[in-house]
Motif scaffolding. Sequence first.
Motif, PDB file in Angstrom:
ATOM      1  N   PHE A 142      45.672  45.134  22.509  1.00  0.00           N
ATOM      2  CA  PHE A 142      44.459  44.514  23.056  1.00  0.00           C
ATOM      3  C   PHE A 142      43.197  45.281  22.654  1.00  0.00           C
ATOM      4  O   PHE A 142      42.120  45.001  23.176  1.00  0.00           O
ATOM      5  CB  PHE A 142      44.542  44.440  24.584  1.00  0.00           C
TER       6      PHE A 142
ATOM      7  N   GLU B 120      42.513  36.784  25.880  1.00  0.00           N
ATOM      8  CA  GLU B 120      42.783  37.622  27.058  1.00  0.00           C
ATOM      9  C   GLU B 120      43.004  36.751  28.295  1.00  0.00           C
ATOM     10  O   GLU B 120      43.892  37.030  29.109  1.00  0.00           O
ATOM     11  CB  GLU B 120      41.628  38.613  27.292  1.00  0.00           C
ATOM     12  N   SER B 121      42.204  35.694  28.442  1.00  0.00           N
ATOM     13  CA  SER B 121      42.397  34.791  29.590  1.00  0.00           C
ATOM     14  C   SER B 121      43.760  34.119  29.536  1.00  0.00           C
ATOM     15  O   SER B 121      44.459  34.016  30.547  1.00  0.00           O
ATOM     16  CB  SER B 121      41.304  33.714  29.624  1.00  0.00           C
TER      17      SER B 121
ATOM     18  N   VAL C 219      41.036  36.144  37.409  1.00  0.00           N
ATOM     19  CA  VAL C 219      42.092  35.236  37.867  1.00  0.00           C
ATOM     20  C   VAL C 219      42.140  35.121  39.400  1.00  0.00           C
ATOM     21  O   VAL C 219      42.265  34.001  39.915  1.00  0.00           O
ATOM     22  CB  VAL C 219      43.459  35.627  37.245  1.00  0.00           C
TER      23      VAL C 219
ATOM     24  N   LEU D  51      44.773  42.254  33.211  1.00  0.00           N
ATOM     25  CA  LEU D  51      44.116  41.079  32.635  1.00  0.00           C
ATOM     26  C   LEU D  51      43.629  40.136  33.733  1.00  0.00           C
ATOM     27  O   LEU D  51      42.556  39.530  33.602  1.00  0.00           O
ATOM     28  CB  LEU D  51      45.071  40.345  31.687  1.00  0.00           C
ATOM     29  N   ALA D  52      44.395  40.004  34.800  1.00  0.00           N
ATOM     30  CA  ALA D  52      43.964  39.131  35.908  1.00  0.00           C
ATOM     31  C   ALA D  52      42.617  39.615  36.444  1.00  0.00           C
ATOM     32  O   ALA D  52      41.697  38.816  36.644  1.00  0.00           O
ATOM     33  CB  ALA D  52      45.023  39.118  37.015  1.00  0.00           C
TER      34      ALA D  52
ATOM     35  N   SER E  10      30.873  38.878  29.239  1.00  0.00           N
ATOM     36  CA  SER E  10      29.584  39.559  29.343  1.00  0.00           C
ATOM     37  C   SER E  10      29.071  39.968  27.960  1.00  0.00           C
ATOM     38  O   SER E  10      27.925  40.331  27.805  1.00  0.00           O
ATOM     39  CB  SER E  10      29.728  40.780  30.252  1.00  0.00           C
TER      40      SER E  10
ATOM     41  N   LEU F  74      50.965  35.911  31.905  1.00  0.00           N
ATOM     42  CA  LEU F  74      51.617  37.066  32.527  1.00  0.00           C
ATOM     43  C   LEU F  74      51.582  36.961  34.053  1.00  0.00           C
ATOM     44  O   LEU F  74      52.543  37.347  34.725  1.00  0.00           O
ATOM     45  CB  LEU F  74      50.944  38.361  32.067  1.00  0.00           C
TER      46      LEU F  74
ATOM     47  N   ALA G 299      32.240  32.948  37.722  1.00  0.00           N
ATOM     48  CA  ALA G 299      33.226  34.023  37.658  1.00  0.00           C
ATOM     49  C   ALA G 299      32.600  35.258  37.026  1.00  0.00           C
ATOM     50  O   ALA G 299      31.822  35.149  36.085  1.00  0.00           O
ATOM     51  CB  ALA G 299      34.412  33.570  36.813  1.00  0.00           C
TER      52      ALA G 299
ATOM     53  N   HIS H 237      48.348  42.426  35.862  1.00  0.00           N
ATOM     54  CA  HIS H 237      47.347  42.806  36.862  1.00  0.00           C
ATOM     55  C   HIS H 237      46.017  43.192  36.209  1.00  0.00           C
ATOM     56  O   HIS H 237      44.951  42.811  36.688  1.00  0.00           O
ATOM     57  CB  HIS H 237      47.877  43.955  37.727  1.00  0.00           C
TER      58      HIS H 237
ATOM     59  N   ARG I 265      48.875  36.636  17.879  1.00  0.00           N
ATOM     60  CA  ARG I 265      48.979  38.075  17.620  1.00  0.00           C
ATOM     61  C   ARG I 265      49.386  38.822  18.892  1.00  0.00           C
ATOM     62  O   ARG I 265      50.293  39.661  18.889  1.00  0.00           O
ATOM     63  CB  ARG I 265      47.625  38.606  17.114  1.00  0.00           C
ATOM     64  N   LEU I 266      48.715  38.502  19.997  1.00  0.00           N
ATOM     65  CA  LEU I 266      49.021  39.188  21.258  1.00  0.00           C
ATOM     66  C   LEU I 266      50.417  38.817  21.753  1.00  0.00           C
ATOM     67  O   LEU I 266      51.175  39.678  22.197  1.00  0.00           O
ATOM     68  CB  LEU I 266      47.958  38.843  22.312  1.00  0.00           C
TER      69      LEU I 266
ATOM     70  N   GLN J   6      33.528  37.903  34.723  1.00  0.00           N
ATOM     71  CA  GLN J   6      34.602  38.253  33.806  1.00  0.00           C
ATOM     72  C   GLN J   6      34.158  39.347  32.848  1.00  0.00           C
ATOM     73  O   GLN J   6      33.039  39.335  32.367  1.00  0.00           O
ATOM     74  CB  GLN J   6      35.011  37.021  32.997  1.00  0.00           C
ATOM     75  N   THR J   7      35.061  40.271  32.588  1.00  0.00           N
ATOM     76  CA  THR J   7      34.799  41.258  31.543  1.00  0.00           C
ATOM     77  C   THR J   7      35.953  41.174  30.551  1.00  0.00           C
ATOM     78  O   THR J   7      36.829  40.331  30.676  1.00  0.00           O
ATOM     79  CB  THR J   7      34.680  42.670  32.138  1.00  0.00           C
ATOM     80  N   GLU J   8      35.902  42.011  29.544  1.00  0.00           N
ATOM     81  CA  GLU J   8      36.963  42.008  28.546  1.00  0.00           C
ATOM     82  C   GLU J   8      37.766  43.306  28.619  1.00  0.00           C
ATOM     83  O   GLU J   8      37.218  44.352  28.929  1.00  0.00           O
ATOM     84  CB  GLU J   8      36.367  41.882  27.136  1.00  0.00           C
ATOM     85  N   LEU J   9      39.029  43.185  28.261  1.00  0.00           N
ATOM     86  CA  LEU J   9      39.863  44.392  28.158  1.00  0.00           C
ATOM     87  C   LEU J   9      39.558  45.142  26.860  1.00  0.00           C
ATOM     88  O   LEU J   9      39.549  46.375  26.833  1.00  0.00           O
ATOM     89  CB  LEU J   9      41.339  43.977  28.219  1.00  0.00           C
ATOM     90  N   ARG J  10      39.290  44.386  25.795  1.00  0.00           N
ATOM     91  CA  ARG J  10      39.038  44.991  24.479  1.00  0.00           C
ATOM     92  C   ARG J  10      37.985  46.099  24.572  1.00  0.00           C
ATOM     93  O   ARG J  10      37.008  45.973  25.290  1.00  0.00           O
ATOM     94  CB  ARG J  10      38.596  43.913  23.481  1.00  0.00           C
ATOM     95  N   ASP J  11      38.225  47.160  23.806  1.00  0.00           N
ATOM     96  CA  ASP J  11      37.314  48.306  23.728  1.00  0.00           C
ATOM     97  C   ASP J  11      37.260  49.140  25.001  1.00  0.00           C
ATOM     98  O   ASP J  11      36.357  49.967  25.155  1.00  0.00           O
ATOM     99  CB  ASP J  11      35.889  47.877  23.316  1.00  0.00           C
TER     100      ASP J  11
ATOM    101  N   ALA K  50      46.343  36.545  30.461  1.00  0.00           N
ATOM    102  CA  ALA K  50      46.226  36.820  31.901  1.00  0.00           C
ATOM    103  C   ALA K  50      46.989  35.759  32.693  1.00  0.00           C
ATOM    104  O   ALA K  50      47.783  36.076  33.582  1.00  0.00           O
ATOM    105  CB  ALA K  50      44.761  36.853  32.331  1.00  0.00           C
TER     106      ALA K  50
ATOM    107  N   LEU L  80      50.106  44.790  32.647  1.00  0.00           N
ATOM    108  CA  LEU L  80      49.153  43.996  31.865  1.00  0.00           C
ATOM    109  C   LEU L  80      48.725  42.749  32.641  1.00  0.00           C
ATOM    110  O   LEU L  80      47.566  42.337  32.566  1.00  0.00           O
ATOM    111  CB  LEU L  80      49.759  43.621  30.512  1.00  0.00           C
TER     112      LEU L  80
ATOM    113  N   ARG M  27      39.787  39.076  33.760  1.00  0.00           N
ATOM    114  CA  ARG M  27      39.466  37.681  33.474  1.00  0.00           C
ATOM    115  C   ARG M  27      39.315  36.841  34.747  1.00  0.00           C
ATOM    116  O   ARG M  27      39.404  35.616  34.687  1.00  0.00           O
ATOM    117  CB  ARG M  27      40.523  37.076  32.535  1.00  0.00           C
TER     118      ARG M  27
ATOM    119  N   TYR N 122      49.550  37.962  45.517  1.00  0.00           N
ATOM    120  CA  TYR N 122      48.264  37.811  46.216  1.00  0.00           C
ATOM    121  C   TYR N 122      48.445  37.130  47.568  1.00  0.00           C
ATOM    122  O   TYR N 122      47.859  37.541  48.569  1.00  0.00           O
ATOM    123  CB  TYR N 122      47.281  36.980  45.371  1.00  0.00           C
TER     124      TYR N 122
ATOM    125  N   ILE O 177      35.969  28.311  31.795  1.00  0.00           N
ATOM    126  CA  ILE O 177      35.301  29.618  31.734  1.00  0.00           C
ATOM    127  C   ILE O 177      36.077  30.624  30.902  1.00  0.00           C
ATOM    128  O   ILE O 177      35.703  31.789  30.830  1.00  0.00           O
ATOM    129  CB  ILE O 177      35.090  30.226  33.145  1.00  0.00           C
TER     130      ILE O 177
END
Lengths: 314, 314
Positions: free
Chosen positions: B157, A99-100, B112, B106-107, A280, A106, B128, B104, A152-153, B130-135, A103, B102, B110, A116, A275
């Motif tokens: 994702f 995902e990073s 960014v 993912l940024a 989390s 993209l 940082a 924005h 894959r992504l 950070q969280t995940e997009l998955r789930d 990120a 995507l 993660r 930004y 990182i």
Amino acid sequence: MRIYFTFEPRPDLREPLLAQFPQVDFIFENGLSNEELEKADVLVTYGEDLTADTIQYATKLKWIFVASAGIEKMPAQAIMERGILVSNVRGIHKTPMAESMLAHILAIKRAVPWIYEQQKTREWSKKARQTELRDSTALILGPGAIGSEVGRLLQAFGVTTVGCNRSGKEAPYMDKMVSFTQLTEALPNADIVISVLPKTQETTHLLKEEHFAAMKSSTIFMNFGRGNLVDEKVLIQAIQAEEIGYAVLDVFEEEPLSSDHPLWTLPNVVVSPHISSHSSRYVERSLEIFKPSLTKWLKGETDLENVVDLSRGY
Amino acid sequence: MRIYFTFEPRPDLREPLLAQFPQVDFIFENGLSNEELEKADVLVTYGEDLTADTIQYATKLKWIFVASAGIEKMPAQAIMERGILVSNVRGIHKTPMAESMLAHILAIKRAVPWIYEQQKTREWSKKARQTELRDSTALILGPGAIGSEVGRLLQAFGVTTVGCNRSGKEAPYMDKMVSFTQLTEALPNADIVISVLPKTQETTHLLKEEHFAAMKSSTIFMNFGRGNLVDEKVLIQAIQAEEIGYAVLDVFEEEPLSSDHPLWTLPNVVVSPHISSHSSRYVERSLEIFKPSLTKWLKGETDLENVVDLSRGY
């Protein structure tokens, strides 16, 4: 059975573990003490606290579970001499890291850094230089668990993926494979070059001047493996000579990167302070790998998930 | 047959067009003149230059090809009265827009923006968030060509996609569908709320105070459709009250956004100056839709791709 954690999982993760394994004495400490190491049958560590000296105290230790993928800071020789089994959480990083990486890719393609900065000026302008990820080609050095997840992504975005490893042997989510020796021929077609290679003798300074010279001047080069991949002088030279378009770096020859290091301020360089694998959900996922392994271990089985061959280094 | 372009494609795109249709007189101008409009059989426009007044000059005009998806600036009534066929490039935006969305999402997930700012301080820090997009779960208002493309990528994702349209009728790449009337019940489950709705009477101020109140306080709200979706006072209030986590806005009630508009400087707001659909491949893709339509048109066929019903507005 005494299991010694050198980090402290959150209560909501710790309690189910205690409940599932009432027969086990769990010790949770924030750091490593030789006293506890002496009594431990199993050690659960992030892999950065053990040394060849401290391992001498681990007289009862039979299994080290490393809640990390990188094991290069472990005293391999001393551990092998003692015949201790080592397993890790290889693959656990794949979701946050992939995902990073997406990120960063993209963001560059869709001019997010420009957006930004432009916002700070409060001036409406449409002069963004945006390109598309679709129909690009990505070369992925090290198409293992993480590399294949990125592949894959990328394929979902319509990117052609070329995997590159020692043997050139097939890997998941790679449209094509090449071997390390075919690298120079493969590089001129790549819009994105990603390394997720581990640190081994073979990967040290694998990328040389000639490789950067072979890349497109618009290439996004990403090192999310280990800093040994390229001599930073070579990389800096390639960036300054505009042989590549962008460098996104999560790993460095020496970490932390010193505040006067030129990479911090070079244009078109993103410094991510190692990182990309953070999440989390990291400890939760580690324990999801640890628990079935512990179940096996308690039955006397040693064919655990992700057993590490310390002599190979991964 | 005289075809009037009110913009000028690059030579490498123009030449194949001239070669493919030698029987057609192509006029390329940068802007609209009433003189040329008077002589044109077909008009190719971005759709922002026609007015109810100028259309009176278009006495021979039978077909307008709009190289844009938004047609709300077109003089619908005057065009319908004259019985002119209108077709557009609906769907052409899906790749760049979905990639921008995507980027924005993912940024933010993660960290960014934090990485970019941290780099400026040349201080190595791993703090940082950070969280995940998955789930995650994403609610997509308007799962048409663009919304479905975003849905497709989000599913790759590991995101659950919930589409929301007027009827609640099935749409591609949506795990579930709800109708506009079920919106309030669906919002509390969404980690990401994306609108790509067109501007119609029905979508004007579709999102109200109660909808933002129903969102998670961590929700990433994205408006990449049209600025009429929400009264900006309501949106600003929701951001200030921290009813949502982030707002990423590509469209606004009034564009350009004036330099003293509060959205520029609110925390956790990204102002993208209506550029998410931009792409260096835009005209190339428009012509790929235009050429087969022109082939049909020259044979007297009128069942062209993407015929627009101006009375509905899309």
